[in-house]
Design an enzyme around this catalytic site. Structure first.
Site, PDB file in Angstrom:
ATOM      1  N   ASP A  62      13.079  -1.529   4.073  1.00  0.00           N
ATOM      2  CA  ASP A  62      13.558  -1.570   5.453  1.00  0.00           C
ATOM      3  C   ASP A  62      14.747  -2.523   5.552  1.00  0.00           C
ATOM      4  O   ASP A  62      15.874  -2.144   5.309  1.00  0.00           O
ATOM      5  CB  ASP A  62      12.404  -1.982   6.358  1.00  0.00           C
ATOM      6  CG  ASP A  62      12.710  -1.876   7.838  1.00  0.00           C
ATOM      7  OD1 ASP A  62      13.755  -1.313   8.195  1.00  0.00           O
ATOM      8  OD2 ASP A  62      11.895  -2.361   8.646  1.00  0.00           O
ATOM      9  N   THR A  63      14.503  -3.770   5.849  1.00  0.00           N
ATOM     10  CA  THR A  63      15.596  -4.749   5.966  1.00  0.00           C
ATOM     11  C   THR A  63      16.007  -5.289   4.600  1.00  0.00           C
ATOM     12  O   THR A  63      17.074  -5.854   4.459  1.00  0.00           O
ATOM     13  CB  THR A  63      15.166  -5.942   6.842  1.00  0.00           C
ATOM     14  OG1 THR A  63      14.091  -6.621   6.188  1.00  0.00           O
ATOM     15  CG2 THR A  63      14.745  -5.496   8.236  1.00  0.00           C
ATOM     16  N   GLY A  64      15.138  -5.134   3.609  1.00  0.00           N
ATOM     17  CA  GLY A  64      15.416  -5.652   2.273  1.00  0.00           C
ATOM     18  C   GLY A  64      14.880  -7.054   2.054  1.00  0.00           C
ATOM     19  O   GLY A  64      14.883  -7.548   0.926  1.00  0.00           O
ATOM     20  N   LYS A  65      14.402  -7.698   3.104  1.00  0.00           N
ATOM     21  CA  LYS A  65      13.906  -9.074   3.005  1.00  0.00           C
ATOM     22  C   LYS A  65      12.705  -9.161   2.052  1.00  0.00           C
ATOM     23  O   LYS A  65      12.660 -10.030   1.180  1.00  0.00           O
ATOM     24  CB  LYS A  65      13.524  -9.586   4.398  1.00  0.00           C
ATOM     25  CG  LYS A  65      12.987 -10.999   4.415  1.00  0.00           C
ATOM     26  CD  LYS A  65      12.646 -11.461   5.813  1.00  0.00           C
ATOM     27  CE  LYS A  65      11.257 -10.965   6.153  1.00  0.00           C
ATOM     28  NZ  LYS A  65      10.694 -11.557   7.361  1.00  0.00           N
ATOM     29  N   THR A  66      11.768  -8.256   2.205  1.00  0.00           N
ATOM     30  CA  THR A  66      10.581  -8.265   1.354  1.00  0.00           C
ATOM     31  C   THR A  66      10.963  -7.989  -0.099  1.00  0.00           C
ATOM     32  O   THR A  66      10.478  -8.660  -1.018  1.00  0.00           O
ATOM     33  CB  THR A  66       9.562  -7.224   1.863  1.00  0.00           C
ATOM     34  OG1 THR A  66       9.247  -7.516   3.222  1.00  0.00           O
ATOM     35  CG2 THR A  66       8.294  -7.245   1.034  1.00  0.00           C
ATOM     36  N   ILE A 121       9.155   2.138   0.945  1.00  0.00           N
ATOM     37  CA  ILE A 121      10.141   1.936   2.008  1.00  0.00           C
ATOM     38  C   ILE A 121      10.808   0.578   1.840  1.00  0.00           C
ATOM     39  O   ILE A 121      10.127  -0.443   1.729  1.00  0.00           O
ATOM     40  CB  ILE A 121       9.477   1.985   3.404  1.00  0.00           C
ATOM     41  CG1 ILE A 121       8.847   3.350   3.640  1.00  0.00           C
ATOM     42  CG2 ILE A 121      10.488   1.660   4.496  1.00  0.00           C
ATOM     43  CD1 ILE A 121       8.007   3.425   4.894  1.00  0.00           C
ATOM     44  N   LYS A 139       0.808  -1.175   0.000  1.00  0.00           N
ATOM     45  CA  LYS A 139       0.000   0.000   0.000  1.00  0.00           C
ATOM     46  C   LYS A 139       0.858   1.248   0.000  1.00  0.00           C
ATOM     47  O   LYS A 139       0.496   2.267  -0.571  1.00  0.00           O
ATOM     48  CB  LYS A 139      -0.899   0.047   1.229  1.00  0.00           C
ATOM     49  CG  LYS A 139      -1.983  -0.986   1.267  1.00  0.00           C
ATOM     50  CD  LYS A 139      -2.847  -0.752   2.508  1.00  0.00           C
ATOM     51  CE  LYS A 139      -3.963  -1.747   2.577  1.00  0.00           C
ATOM     52  NZ  LYS A 139      -4.779  -1.547   3.776  1.00  0.00           N
TER      53      LYS A 139
END
Length: 156
Positions: A132-136, A130, A63
């Protein structure tokens, strides 16, 4: 682009117009909307210069990415109309969920992933608000690569 120094005090809220219910709650404004829009336009110019006359498939991550995607696509379209180059764009959407309430989960749900076959052989621009950790993002990139796009770029 240089980042914002850790000791940056920000701009005084007195320099801006904002909703009254924020009165007393704002200590400073780090990045004014105009600066964000200027940077978005610059990014659109870079995309136009980079892609030139090659079509591009935009993949907006919902979103959070919807407003940035909308602003960036609008800037690209304005530049496209006023350019000798022509950039054909399509826009698709995907929703990634890696949080349940306010906690990160090990599993990432992809909503809309079944329609990504349209990315096969295309130059893909993933727009995310965004990272963030890059995992997604890594999970999404792995999934998108399975459709064998010609090129993948990420803007966020």
């Amino acid at each position: 682009m240089r980042g914002i120094p850790d000791d940056w005090p920000g701009y005084s809220p007195d320099l801006f117009t904002y909703p009254e219910h924020y009165s007393g709650a704002l200590d400073c404004v780090y990045i004014p909307h105009g600066v964000i829009m200027d940077r978005t336009e610059r990014l659109a110019r870079d995309i136009m210069d980079d892609r030139g006359d090659h079509d591009i498939a935009v993949l907006c991550v919902l979103k959070g990415g919807h407003q940035f995607c909308s602003d960036l696509v609008d800037c690209i379209q304005v530049l496209n109309r006023n350019s000798s180059k022509s950039l054909l764009m399509t826009v698709d959407f995907i929703r990634l969920k890696s949080y349940l309430n306010d906690r990160s989960t090990p599993d990432i749900q992809m909503i809309g992933a079944e329609s990504l076959s349209v990315l096969t052989g295309k130059n893909v621009l993933i727009i995310e608000a965004i990272v963030d950790t890059g995992k997604t993002m890594q999970t999404l990139l792995t999934h998108v690569r399975a459709f064998k796009p010609k090129l993948i770029k990420v803007a966020g």
